[in-house]
Design an enzyme around this catalytic site. Sequence first.
Site, short mmCIF file in Angstrom:
data_model
loop_
_atom_site.label_atom_id
_atom_site.label_comp_id
_atom_site.label_asym_id
_atom_site.label_seq_id
_atom_site.Cartn_x
_atom_site.Cartn_y
_atom_site.Cartn_z
N SER A 20 65.36 33.92 75.33
CA SER A 20 65.65 34.12 73.91
C SER A 20 65.68 32.79 73.15
CB SER A 20 67.00 34.82 73.74
OG SER A 20 67.36 34.82 72.37
N ARG A 21 65.07 32.80 71.96
CA ARG A 21 65.12 31.61 71.10
C ARG A 21 66.25 31.71 70.07
NH1 ARG A 21 61.54 31.18 74.61
NH2 ARG A 21 60.15 29.38 74.71
N SER A 22 67.08 32.75 70.17
CA SER A 22 68.20 32.88 69.23
C SER A 22 69.16 31.69 69.29
CB SER A 22 68.99 34.17 69.50
OG SER A 22 68.24 35.28 69.12
N THR A 67 70.66 42.29 72.49
CA THR A 67 69.23 42.52 72.66
C THR A 67 68.98 43.36 73.91
OG1 THR A 67 67.07 41.47 72.56
CG2 THR A 67 68.75 40.29 73.82
N LYS A 71 71.02 47.45 73.30
CA LYS A 71 71.20 47.81 71.89
C LYS A 71 71.73 49.21 71.64
CE LYS A 71 67.96 44.62 69.83
NZ LYS A 71 66.87 44.40 68.93
N ASP A 108 67.73 44.17 62.45
CA ASP A 108 66.32 44.04 62.84
C ASP A 108 65.38 44.51 61.73
OD1 ASP A 108 67.03 43.07 65.31
OD2 ASP A 108 66.81 44.99 66.33
N GLY A 136 60.59 52.66 71.01
CA GLY A 136 61.88 52.14 71.47
C GLY A 136 62.75 51.70 70.30
N GLY A 137 63.72 50.83 70.59
CA GLY A 137 64.64 50.37 69.56
C GLY A 137 63.92 49.58 68.46
N ILE A 223 55.86 42.75 66.81
CA ILE A 223 57.23 42.26 66.81
C ILE A 223 57.48 41.30 67.97
CG2 ILE A 223 58.01 44.34 65.59
CD1 ILE A 223 59.56 45.14 68.10
N GLY A 246 55.88 38.13 65.57
CA GLY A 246 57.28 38.57 65.59
C GLY A 246 58.31 37.47 65.40
P1 ATR Z 1 62.65 47.70 72.30
O1 ATR Z 1 64.10 47.98 72.17
O2 ATR Z 1 62.30 46.25 72.22
O3 ATR Z 1 61.80 48.52 71.41
P2 ATR Z 1 62.18 49.47 74.50
O4 ATR Z 1 63.16 50.43 73.94
O5 ATR Z 1 62.22 49.20 75.98
O6 ATR Z 1 62.28 48.05 73.82
O7 ATR Z 1 60.72 49.98 74.08
C1 ATR Z 1 59.56 49.52 74.67
C2 ATR Z 1 58.35 50.24 74.09
O8 ATR Z 1 57.18 49.75 74.76
C3 ATR Z 1 58.38 51.75 74.29
O9 ATR Z 1 57.75 52.35 73.20
C4 ATR Z 1 57.52 51.91 75.55
O10 ATR Z 1 56.89 53.16 75.67
P3 ATR Z 1 57.69 54.40 76.39
O11 ATR Z 1 58.61 54.94 75.34
O12 ATR Z 1 56.61 55.33 76.78
O13 ATR Z 1 58.42 53.80 77.57
C5 ATR Z 1 56.45 50.87 75.29
N1 ATR Z 1 55.75 50.52 76.51
C6 ATR Z 1 56.24 49.82 77.56
N2 ATR Z 1 55.27 49.69 78.51
C7 ATR Z 1 54.18 50.33 78.04
C8 ATR Z 1 52.85 50.56 78.54
N3 ATR Z 1 52.48 50.09 79.72
N4 ATR Z 1 51.99 51.24 77.76
C9 ATR Z 1 52.36 51.71 76.57
N5 ATR Z 1 53.58 51.53 76.03
C10 ATR Z 1 54.48 50.86 76.76
#
Ligand code: ATR
Length: 283
Positions: A20-22, A67, A71, A108, A136-137, A223, A246
């Site tokens: 993290s660069r925070s 993070t 979250k 965010d 995801g988040g 991002i 991002g």
């Molecule tokens: P964040 O909080 O940063 O959004 P996250 O909740 O882990 O992190 O979300 C990661 C995202 O990357 C999700 O949309 C995930 O897809 P899934 O919901 O199907 O898990 C996506 N992702 C991760 N690996 C992937 C891959 N190989 N191909 C496509 N999407 C991927």
Amino acid sequence: MSGSDQFHLLGVIGWPVMHSRSPLMHNYWMEQQGLTGTYIPLAIKPGTLEDALRGMHPLRFSGCNVTIPHKMEAMEIVDEVNDVARKIGAISCIVINEDGSLFGTNNDWLGFLGNLKHQQPDWRADAGPATVIGGGGGSRAVCYALQHEGAPEIRLVNRTHEKALAIAEEFGAPIKVIDWEERHDALEGAATVVNTTSQGMVGETALDIKLDNLSADALVADIIYTPLETPFLAAARERGNATVNGLGMLIHQGPPAWKRWFGLEPKVTDELRDIMEKSILNG
Ligand code: ATR
């Protein structure tokens, strides 16, 4: 505690967190704002989040950022969550009150918008449909920001369809869920395209999407900030599209956190961006 002898203690809770660069950014602002204190990485293993958060008050922390992967769980632990964080479904920032209670919010979405407006002042969410890749988040914060700014349609594409459907159900119109297999076509006519998946991050494979249908005037954002330019952004830039990485999203969610913690608004300077870019380029 108040008074000039206070040592301000803050940090970012994540696992892993050492990338993290925070800390670099917040410690820059500590100096800029003339505060004595430090902001540290806090490597908190999944399953130990509640103990870690409850220990922050006795340790006299003022607050923290949260993070991956904490979250959503953090939202269940804190004592108060504001409406924005509840709507997004995740918190990114915690204030530790004098009485030890924990307040959670999500900055965010402000980081995402602040960055776009800073880097692309002519960008408008209501210029046309947006396509958001990922569920995801990060996606939730981006969808919230785009909806807040009046995007007429948000095409949401995620590998796991159910997660996209859940966001559509919670957020309502203008989210339209599109199958992962249709992601290439979901770019057609989009004014804004955002990757919120982890694909393209250092150590991950590139996002698998064809840009043939991408409009020449679409703004393309990612991002991710490690690397500074993901293969997805590089491909869009090579086609002539405006692109935004991002890093600015990380930087621009900082001042709203400072406002919560200290009532101060640190400045986003070119020098800060340069320092952070150099740190990322040097690994
Ligand atoms: P964040 O909080 O940063 O959004 P996250 O909740 O882990 O992190 O979300 C990661 C995202 O990357 C999700 O949309 C995930 O897809 P899934 O919901 O199907 O898990 C996506 N992702 C991760 N690996 C992937 C891959 N190989 N191909 C496509 N999407 C991927």
